[in-house]
Design an enzyme around this catalytic site. Structure first.
Site, PDB file in Angstrom:
ATOM      1  CB  CYS A 159      -1.021  -0.021   1.132  1.00  0.00           C
ATOM      2  SG  CYS A 159      -1.729  -1.593   1.301  1.00  0.00           S
ATOM      3  CG  HIS A 292      -2.515   4.322   5.051  1.00  0.00           C
ATOM      4  ND1 HIS A 292      -2.370   4.060   3.720  1.00  0.00           N
ATOM      5  CD2 HIS A 292      -2.758   2.875   5.414  1.00  0.00           C
ATOM      6  CE1 HIS A 292      -2.457   2.610   3.332  1.00  0.00           C
ATOM      7  NE2 HIS A 292      -2.687   1.970   4.398  1.00  0.00           N
ATOM      8  CG  HIS A 329      -6.735   0.724   0.913  1.00  0.00           C
ATOM      9  ND1 HIS A 329      -5.371   1.260   0.135  1.00  0.00           N
ATOM     10  CD2 HIS A 329      -5.845   0.013   1.991  1.00  0.00           C
ATOM     11  CE1 HIS A 329      -4.333   0.915   0.609  1.00  0.00           C
ATOM     12  NE2 HIS A 329      -4.549   0.382   1.762  1.00  0.00           N
TER      13      HIS A 329
END
Lengths: 423, 405
Positions: A159, A292, A329
């Protein structure tokens, strides 16, 4: 490089985005500032055998047909790049002085799954559909499509991939290796990662609720986010619009657990501090955070502890948001689309709200932007954080353009901050 | 990447494993024979077509217990096991019993990541359904699992990077690590390449005609990698790992470390004429880029660790570039004929060429292609200045220089 970094910083002169909110950065910005959630039931594959049904899936009908022969991730990457690089002169773009720095964690895994499915049924799949199967697929597709001859490199750090790639592009521009960098990431939804995150009980069966007390997990998305970066002197010389300045980047590793963040957020602290140090900034310089903010219980605690450690009491009044609440995401592309949104926040002096109706978690000690977008000061320094599997942490710092000169154009939205609140 | 020599980076240790076995000595012995250790690829899953390639330079069963406890190993994919083993072996070779945790980075290149776990997870999901996905497989099936496991095993808390750029990855990883060291972001970096090749990846590479097929020569039909040879028709797919310990020169000196090599500068470029799964034709542009970045250093190169692997177009591209930038061609080695493609064998070969090593004539390279005109060197090689090259399918090229300490 003949001029110092202070005199000749790296600037953003183009942005492009593909998300569940549309195929452009404009549609993305309109969506997130309106609090629109690009979330719905997955139609890309059958969800009956999965634990959840929701995702932030891109409507490919909204994408240009020019790249329709490509995998989804390649198509997202090329669509975003086409928009970001539309004003870069062709002779500059198609030269050895233009590099591509991309992040991806899936490549064309969705198409790879379809290919494997056929093999398992003793059929031959379409080889062309998997030319971008490996993680370097989107970066290579962009370099080939736009005929860039400089360095091309793909980072796959889960990520944090795109943030790492943007940091690498910054290095290449600072060193003088390239004059233009196309930097960001692209990823696509696929069954393996969807099932994988579900197996960890990390996906919320309802729309994700980052930083909320009742948060239960993340929501997967797909798409791409791309910046065009160059040194300020070149941007001004060619009359490009300077949207923001890319100041610095920081990276670290928790060295703690393969999939869980350090409970105290120590790795994230190290990455933020490195970014601040390399940018010659103090925590007090930061005016907002695009976090995030996955919405998993562990991530949001770890990240909030990092914010509190870096910013101290100021964390309670430093505006922070998670745009994943609206576009999901994007895994390896998360840093790319969040970088685009950070640029747009600087440009419009507006921080989108974290979508959702429930209160924020007071135990996190953060000033989470809720309910409506919040006006930012005239001049901003924003950080975008990403934390990942493998204990990876990567942070980038962007700020308002400095040293206005005749070559710079004013931000598109010159309304007063008070006038910019979203309805 | 950063040029200049005022902030030098050195190699102080190496850990490697592959079809040749465990450690730099095993690699040295294999290179001396010029023969790859191969086996039949497992075709039991039914992925392979009739007439496809059959040979693989696979890493066999190895005793990793000196570097990895059985308990730790059980929690990892083979990919991560091999990465941690190479990292610990490299640290031992460098005499670094303790690393400066916050100042130690990890940069690993991989083409396929943890292929075994990924394939098993894919089969669970596609054949049984998403609810049957194993969280254990999932968490160690990301490409950066190996780099993350190295960090956990060694306590390296600096930047932790994974580069996926196929055959160009290993050199890009060393260049990335060198740049971070030169910029003062770390004092030590574990950098290299790890790959785990599974039957599914092999079958896909074969469908793209990347792999060597059987050819008849001297009355025998053999499936061999033949770098720069007239009958070359593909590479030998392999796997394994190679990790170097890179340090800032002053850090290595301060602890009295033995220095194996000095890392020079690097170059990288992209050839847009390359098809997505093959090599391109614009050798002139690639050579110009190499010349622009490494010009002065090229004059001192006495040994080329070539990326030639037996790929029909890839080897020709490599030769065209070398002939352009090095008119007086120095001795050229093609270690992938022994180590196979993937796993970073060229990095180990480069270190051995600097140390001084016998390189055997590659088994499959007895008829140099007259259109290429490169005859591979053999015998005792003791290089002073090395140029390593790599050309990945899809268009990415990278180069890196190493020198004697």
């Amino acid at each position: 490089m003949s001029r110092s970094l202070q005199d000749d910083p790296v600037v953003v002169t183009g942005i492009g985005a593909v998300s569940s909110l549309g195929a452009t950065a404009e549609s993305l910005w309109q969506g997130v500032t309106a609090g629109t959630r690009g979330i719905g039931e997955l139609s890309l594959f059958e969800t009956a055998s999965h634990r959840t049904k929701l995702a932030a899936q891109v409507d490919t009908n909204a994408l240009p047909q020019q790249f329709a022969h490509m995998s989804r991730a390649d198509r997202f990457g090329c669509t975003a790049t086409a928009a970001a690089a539309q004003n870069v002169p062709k002779d500059l773009l198609q030269s050895g002085r233009t590099g591509v720095f991309f992040g991806s964690s899936t490549g064309a895994l969705f198409e790879g799954e379809r290919f494997l499915h056929k093999l398992l049924n003793n059929e031959e799949g379409d080889l062309h559909s998997i030319v971008g199967l490996q993680n370097d697929g989107p970066g290579n597709a962009v370099a080939k499509q736009f005929r860039c001859g400089g360095p091309v490199i793909t980072y796959s750090t889960a990520c944090t991939s795109a943030n790492v790639a943007i940091g690498a592009a910054l290095d290449a521009l600072h060193s003088g290796e390239v004059d233009v960098a196309i930097a960001g990431g692209a990823d696509e939804l696929c069954e393996i990662t969807y099932a994988g995150f579900n197996s960890l009980r990390a996906i919320d069966s309802d729309p994700t609720r980052p930083f909320r007390k009742d948060r239960k997990g993340l929501l997967m998305g797909e798409g791409a986010g791309v910046l065009v970066l160059e040194r300020r002197s070149q941007a001004i010389a060619r009359g490009a619009t300077v949207l923001a300045e890319l100041v610095s980047a920081g990276r670290s590793c928790d060295a703690n657990h393969v999939s869980a963040p350090d409970p105290e957020g120590r790795g994230a602290v190290a990455a933020i501090n490195q970014a601040l140090q390399e940018g010659g900034l103090s925590p007090d310089d930061i005016t907002f955070v695009n976090a995030h903010g996955t919405g998993t219980p562990h991530n949001d605690v770890s990240e909030s502890k990092a914010m509190n450690a870096v910013f101290g009491d100021r964390a309670k009044s430093l505006p922070i948001t998670s745009t994943k609440s609206m576009v999901g995401h994007l895994l390896g592309a998360a840093g790319g689309i969040e970088a685009v949104l950070t640029v747009l926040s600087i440009q419009h002096r507006l921080l989108p709200a974290t979508a959702g109706d429930t209160p924020s978690d007071p135990e996190l000690g953060l000033d989470v932007v809720l309910h409506e977008a919040r006006a930012l000061p005239t001049s901003n320094v924003g950080i975008s954080t990403n934390l990942a599997f493998g204990g990876n942490n990567a942070v980038i710092v962007l700020r308002s353009p400095r040293h206005s000169s005749p070559g710079d154009r004013a931000p598109e939205d010159n309304r007063s901050p008070e006038g910019q609140r979203s309805q | 990447m950063t040029n200049g020599t005022n902030n030098q980076v050195v190699v102080t240790g190496i850990g490697c494993l592959g079809p040749f076995g465990l450690g730099i000595d095993a690699l040295q012995q294999a290179l001396a024979t010029g023969v790859a250790t191969t086996s039949d690829i497992d075709r039991s899953a039914g992925y392979h077509r009739n007439g496809s390639a059959t040979q693989v330079a696979a890493t066999g069963e190895l005793d990793l217990t000196p570097w990895l406890s059985e308990d730790d190993g059980r929690r990892m994919s083979q990919f991560s096991q091999h990465a941690v083993t190479c990292a610990r072996m490299a640290l031992g070779h460098a005499g670094l019993a303790e690393i400066p945790s916050e100042r130690t980075a990890v940069t690993i290149a991989t083409a396929f990541g943890p292929g075994g776990f990924t394939e098993r997870l894919a089969l669970q999901v596609l054949q049984k359904g998403g609810k049957f996905a194993s969280p254990f497989l999932f968490t160690d099936c990301v490409a950066n699992a190996a780099a993350g496991q190295i960090a956990i095993a060694t306590g390296a808390r600096g930047a932790n990077l994974t580069i996926c750029q196929r055959e160009a990855g290993p050199l890009l990883a060393i260049a990335q690590a060198t740049n971070d060291l030169r910029l003062g972001r770390a004092d030590v970096c574990l950098a290299g390449s790890v790959d785990e090749l599974q039957p599914l990846s092999y079958a896909i590479l074969d469908r793209f005609r990347a792999l060597a097929r059987p050819t008849a020569r001297d009355g025998k039909t053999e499936e061999l990698p033949r770098p720069f040879d007239t009958q070359r028709n593909g590479y030998l797919a392999g796997d394994g790992g190679t990790i170097l310990v890179l340090e800032r020169d002053q850090h290595a000196k301060a602890r009295g470390a033995r220095v194996l090599a000095r890392v020079g500068d690097s170059a990288r470029a992209f050839d847009p004429t390359a098809p997505r799964t093959g090599h391109g034709r614009d050798s002139a542009a690639l050579a110009a880029r190499l010349q622009e970045r490494l010009g002065p250093q090229l004059r001192t190169v006495d040994t080329v660790i070539s990326s030639a692997s037996g790929a029909r177009r890839g080897d020709a591209l490599e030769a065209e570039i070398l002939r352009t930038v090095l008119p007086k061609l120095p001795q050229v080695l093609a270690p992938k004929s022994v180590t196979g493609e993937f796993g970073g064998g060229t990095l180990g070969a480069a270190m051995l060429a600097l140390i001084g090593t016998n390189f055997g004539k590659p088994q499959g390279c007895t008829q140099p292609d007259p259109n290429i005109g490169i005859e591979l060197a053999d015998g005792l090689i003791h290089a002073q200045h090395i140029l390593c090259s790599a050309h990945a399918a899809g268009g990415v090229s990278s180069w890196l220089t190493f020198s004697q300490p």
